[in-house]
Design a protein around this motif. Structure first.
Motif, short mmCIF file in Angstrom:
data_model
loop_
_atom_site.label_atom_id
_atom_site.label_comp_id
_atom_site.label_asym_id
_atom_site.label_seq_id
_atom_site.Cartn_x
_atom_site.Cartn_y
_atom_site.Cartn_z
N GLY A 217 0.74 -1.30 0.02
CA GLY A 217 -0.14 0.01 0.00
C GLY A 217 0.94 1.11 0.03
N LYS A 218 2.17 1.28 0.02
CA LYS A 218 2.96 2.18 0.12
C LYS A 218 3.24 2.88 -1.29
CE LYS A 218 3.89 2.16 4.66
NZ LYS A 218 2.89 2.65 5.57
N ARG A 219 3.57 4.11 -1.47
CA ARG A 219 3.74 4.86 -2.74
C ARG A 219 5.19 5.37 -2.78
NH1 ARG A 219 -1.32 6.54 -5.17
NH2 ARG A 219 -2.90 6.04 -4.01
N GLU A 220 5.55 5.73 -3.96
CA GLU A 220 6.94 6.32 -4.11
C GLU A 220 6.90 7.64 -3.26
OE1 GLU A 220 7.73 7.10 -8.22
OE2 GLU A 220 7.38 5.10 -8.88
N GLY A 221 8.03 7.65 -2.55
CA GLY A 221 8.47 8.83 -1.70
C GLY A 221 8.10 8.30 -0.12
N ASP A 222 7.36 7.41 -0.02
CA ASP A 222 7.05 7.03 1.34
C ASP A 222 8.20 6.40 2.09
OD1 ASP A 222 4.47 8.06 1.06
OD2 ASP A 222 3.67 5.76 0.88
N LYS A 223 8.23 6.48 3.54
CA LYS A 223 9.22 5.93 4.22
C LYS A 223 8.78 4.89 4.87
CE LYS A 223 12.15 9.71 4.93
NZ LYS A 223 13.08 9.62 3.94
N VAL A 224 9.39 3.52 5.12
CA VAL A 224 9.04 2.35 5.43
C VAL A 224 10.08 2.28 6.49
CG1 VAL A 224 8.44 -0.10 5.43
CG2 VAL A 224 7.94 1.65 3.59
N GLU A 225 9.59 1.86 7.88
CA GLU A 225 10.46 1.39 8.99
C GLU A 225 10.47 0.12 9.15
OE1 GLU A 225 13.30 2.49 12.19
OE2 GLU A 225 12.42 3.77 11.07
N PHE A 226 11.66 -0.48 9.32
CA PHE A 226 11.26 -2.30 9.53
C PHE A 226 12.58 -2.74 10.03
CE2 PHE A 226 11.78 -6.70 8.47
CZ PHE A 226 10.50 -7.30 8.89
N ASN A 227 12.38 -3.36 11.21
CA ASN A 227 13.66 -3.92 12.11
C ASN A 227 14.57 -2.73 12.12
OD1 ASN A 227 12.65 -6.45 12.46
ND2 ASN A 227 13.64 -7.49 10.90
N GLY A 228 14.40 -1.87 12.53
CA GLY A 228 15.06 -0.66 12.70
C GLY A 228 15.94 0.23 11.59
N ILE A 229 15.28 -0.19 10.59
CA ILE A 229 16.01 0.23 9.38
C ILE A 229 14.80 1.01 8.55
CG2 ILE A 229 17.13 -0.20 7.18
CD1 ILE A 229 18.13 -2.99 8.37
N SER A 230 15.19 2.31 8.15
CA SER A 230 14.24 3.02 7.49
C SER A 230 14.58 3.19 6.09
CB SER A 230 14.34 4.51 7.96
OG SER A 230 13.62 5.32 7.21
N TYR A 231 13.43 2.70 5.18
CA TYR A 231 13.80 2.64 3.75
C TYR A 231 12.77 3.77 3.20
CZ TYR A 231 15.16 -2.22 4.64
OH TYR A 231 15.91 -3.31 5.07
N THR A 232 13.34 4.21 1.96
CA THR A 232 12.72 5.44 1.34
C THR A 232 12.43 4.74 -0.19
OG1 THR A 232 13.60 7.23 2.33
CG2 THR A 232 12.73 7.68 0.32
N ILE A 233 10.86 4.68 -0.34
CA ILE A 233 10.67 4.07 -1.50
C ILE A 233 10.84 5.18 -2.68
CG2 ILE A 233 8.77 3.08 -2.99
CD1 ILE A 233 7.45 2.32 -0.03
N GLU A 234 11.81 4.72 -3.66
CA GLU A 234 12.16 5.56 -4.52
C GLU A 234 11.40 5.13 -5.96
OE1 GLU A 234 16.24 4.79 -5.10
OE2 GLU A 234 16.81 6.16 -3.49
N GLU A 235 11.05 4.03 -6.27
CA GLU A 235 10.30 3.59 -7.62
C GLU A 235 9.54 2.54 -7.09
OE1 GLU A 235 11.14 3.90 -12.22
OE2 GLU A 235 12.69 3.70 -10.92
N ILE A 236 8.26 2.23 -7.86
CA ILE A 236 7.48 1.10 -8.15
C ILE A 236 7.51 0.61 -9.52
CG2 ILE A 236 5.41 -0.05 -7.37
CD1 ILE A 236 5.02 2.13 -5.05
N LEU A 237 7.91 -0.45 -9.91
CA LEU A 237 7.60 -1.23 -11.02
C LEU A 237 6.72 -2.27 -11.22
CD1 LEU A 237 11.47 -1.37 -11.92
CD2 LEU A 237 10.15 0.61 -12.28
#
Length: 151
Positions: A131-151
């Motif tokens: 459900g996340k979109r490009e530009g959203d941030k996701v936190e998982f197991n103490g690591i923050s990911y920024t979604i750059e692109e969805i293919l």
């Protein structure tokens, strides 16, 4: 290069890797099955029968893994994700740290100098990504990911 073209290439690469993994599991199973085949003409000891049981158990466990891997791969091949703005099963997700192929579990692999990991929809991180979109941030197991692109 279009999104559709890039996604197809990454997915094809993962399908090839998963197929090779299944072939390796099948070869290992064959070795265990051969180890379980005792020569009935020779003198057998208790240890021979114990080894046969161990080989049989290993072969059965491998067959279960092979069956699951084949089933997962076939289901993954059937996915036809729409090009949507939100992460769903079948997408390739590029982030600032690690890239994901959603729908088929597989260890880390590289494609065009980018690191990917295949995750199933049962993986805990899938719940964080869906459900996340490009530009959203996701936190998982103490690591923050920024979604750059969805293919």
């Amino acid at each position: 290069m279009s999104k559709r073209h890039t996604r197809r290439e990454v997915i094809q690469h993962l399908i090839q890797l998963k197929s090779e993994e299944i072939e390796a599991l099948t070869a290992s199973q064959k070795i265990f099955l051969e180890g379980a085949d005792l020569d009935e003409e020779s003198t057998l000891e208790l240890d021979d029968f114990a080894q046969q049981n161990s080989s049989n158990d290993s072969a059965i466990n491998l067959q279960n893994r092979i069956n699951k891997a084949i089933n997962d791969l076939e289901n993954f091949k059937e996915l036809r994700p729409e090009l949507v703005d939100e992460i769903t099963e079948g997408n390739v997700v590029l982030t600032d740290k690690l890239n994901f192929v959603i729908g088929l579990s597989f260890k880390d692999f590289e494609w065009e100098n980018k690191k990917f990991v295949g995750i199933s929809t049962e993986a805990p991180i899938f719940s964080a990504l869906v459900g996340k979109r490009e530009g959203d941030k996701v936190e998982f197991n103490g690591i923050s990911y920024t979604i750059e692109e969805i293919l």
